[in-house]
Design a protein around this motif. Structure first.
Motif, mmCIF file in Angstrom:
data_model
loop_
_atom_site.group_PDB
_atom_site.id
_atom_site.type_symbol
_atom_site.label_atom_id
_atom_site.label_comp_id
_atom_site.label_asym_id
_atom_site.label_seq_id
_atom_site.Cartn_x
_atom_site.Cartn_y
_atom_site.Cartn_z
ATOM 1 N N GLY A 222 -4.814 4.222 -1.778
ATOM 2 C CA GLY A 222 -5.717 3.143 -1.393
ATOM 3 C C GLY A 222 -4.950 1.877 -1.070
ATOM 4 N N ASN A 223 -5.671 0.771 -1.037
ATOM 5 C CA ASN A 223 -5.041 -0.511 -0.740
ATOM 6 C C ASN A 223 -4.320 -1.091 -1.955
ATOM 7 O OD1 ASN A 223 -6.001 -0.530 1.924
ATOM 8 N ND2 ASN A 223 -7.982 -1.364 1.271
ATOM 9 N N ALA A 227 0.485 2.298 -9.025
ATOM 10 C CA ALA A 227 0.398 2.217 -10.484
ATOM 11 C C ALA A 227 -0.997 1.817 -10.937
ATOM 12 C CB ALA A 227 1.432 1.224 -11.008
ATOM 13 N N VAL A 228 -1.584 0.853 -10.243
ATOM 14 C CA VAL A 228 -2.931 0.403 -10.589
ATOM 15 C C VAL A 228 -3.938 1.506 -10.308
ATOM 16 C CG1 VAL A 228 -4.731 -1.300 -10.084
ATOM 17 C CG2 VAL A 228 -2.325 -2.003 -10.166
ATOM 18 N N GLN A 229 -3.769 2.210 -9.181
ATOM 19 C CA GLN A 229 -4.660 3.322 -8.838
ATOM 20 C C GLN A 229 -4.549 4.432 -9.881
ATOM 21 O OE1 GLN A 229 -4.033 4.799 -4.872
ATOM 22 N NE2 GLN A 229 -5.925 6.000 -4.856
ATOM 23 N N LEU A 230 -3.337 4.699 -10.327
ATOM 24 C CA LEU A 230 -3.112 5.723 -11.348
ATOM 25 C C LEU A 230 -3.789 5.351 -12.664
ATOM 26 C CD1 LEU A 230 -1.592 8.393 -11.905
ATOM 27 C CD2 LEU A 230 0.320 6.987 -12.709
ATOM 28 N N GLY A 259 6.879 -0.957 -9.706
ATOM 29 C CA GLY A 259 6.623 0.437 -9.441
ATOM 30 C C GLY A 259 5.868 1.076 -10.581
ATOM 31 N N VAL A 260 5.643 2.380 -10.472
ATOM 32 C CA VAL A 260 4.830 3.089 -11.454
ATOM 33 C C VAL A 260 5.467 3.043 -12.832
ATOM 34 C CG1 VAL A 260 3.912 5.340 -12.098
ATOM 35 C CG2 VAL A 260 3.760 4.572 -9.727
ATOM 36 N N THR A 261 6.764 3.325 -12.927
ATOM 37 C CA THR A 261 7.416 3.331 -14.240
ATOM 38 C C THR A 261 7.323 1.968 -14.900
ATOM 39 O OG1 THR A 261 8.985 4.967 -13.387
ATOM 40 C CG2 THR A 261 9.514 3.933 -15.490
#
Length: 276
Positions: A222-223, A227-230, A259-261
């Motif tokens: 998405g936009n 990480a936020v989407q996860l 990033g995700v981590t």
């Protein structure tokens, strides 16, 4: 595969109750030994004196660190006194990340607290971002507000990288005890969705051959940041644990760009198992 030894990394000047609680639960679930570990060393001030005054300051600060490490041992033993199995304590006057990473050779999994996005003191705190890179063991990051290890729902954050493959394998003992497992990959705009779906299905099939039932999902990017989407997906499935590979991109890129981590270590509201 199982966890025969659980190590919990304690920190000076940080809340340790959550990580002690989760590490104890983990040891009980797998009838594992539990090892508490902590380290710290004197951090010289920017403007330092010399001679006898300097030695007095060093002696005072080192004595204070030894007392605080002893206090952590008391806290660890109080938290584990009612738990069965072997209990062991290890501490040293050393850089925390270096000492904990070295001691991790005796453990199957290391439990750590989370970390605020703010600067952390490497003289007093073994950063989970350093531990996941150096320990050579899966790292279970426990936010301070967590009071139990909730395995009713687990989210596997899949990306077709060596780190993610390692994380799923490292998490297998926990996944076998979970009730609902969702494997999700966030598909980039330029990726073939059928190819992404095949990857996630392969992971679900691999888990099935290990006696673990999981649901495979593909979600379009998405936009918002990945990480936020996860984290939002984890909330949707009620996940108490996220399993993910750590630093699938270079750590430098994550440190600079985010990033995700980085997000999972510093901002996630739930426990996170990371492997590198």
């Amino acid at each position: 595969m199982t966890y025969a030894t659980v190590m919990v990394s304690l920190a000076l000047g940080q809340p340790n109750d959550a990580r002690l609680q989760v590490a104890g639960e983990l040891a009980e679930r797998f009838e594992a030994a539990i090892v508490g570990v902590a380290a710290a060393r004197f951090a010289p001030p920017l403007y330092f004196t010399d001679g006898a005054a300097a030695q007095r300051l060093i002696d005072q600060e080192e004595a204070s660190i030894k007392r605080r490490l002893a206090d952590l041992e008391v806290q660890f033993r109080a938290a584990t006194k009612a738990r069965g199995g072997r209990v062991e304590w290890r501490s040293a006057m050393d850089f925390p990340a270096r000492f904990v990473s070295a001691q991790a050779r005796c453990a199957d999994i290391v439990v750590s607290g989370g970390q605020s996005p703010a600067f952390s003191d490497s003289f007093a705190l073994a950063s989970p971002k350093d531990l996941v890179m150096q320990a050579g063991r899966p790292l279970l990051v426990v936010p301070d507000r967590i009071d139990w290890l909730d395995l009713r729902s687990v989210l596997v954050a899949w990306k077709d990288t060596p780190e993610a493959r390692r994380a799923v394998a490292d998490a297998l003992p926990m996944l076998r005890k979970a009730k609902d497992i969702t494997i999700v990959e966030i598909s980039e705009a330029d990726e073939d969705r059928a190819v992404v779906a095949e990857r996630v299905s392969d992971v679900a099939a691999w888990l099935a051959r290990h006696g673990v039932t999981a649901t495979a999902r593909v979600v379009e990017a998405g936009n918002e940041a990945a990480a936020v989407q996860l984290e939002r997906i984890a909330g949707d499935v009620g996940a108490g644990l996220i399993v993910a590979g750590a630093y699938g991109h270079s750590r430098f890129s994550e440190l600079i760009l985010g990033g995700v981590t980085e997000y999972l270590v510093t901002q996630s509201a739930r426990c996170v198992l990371l492997s590198h």
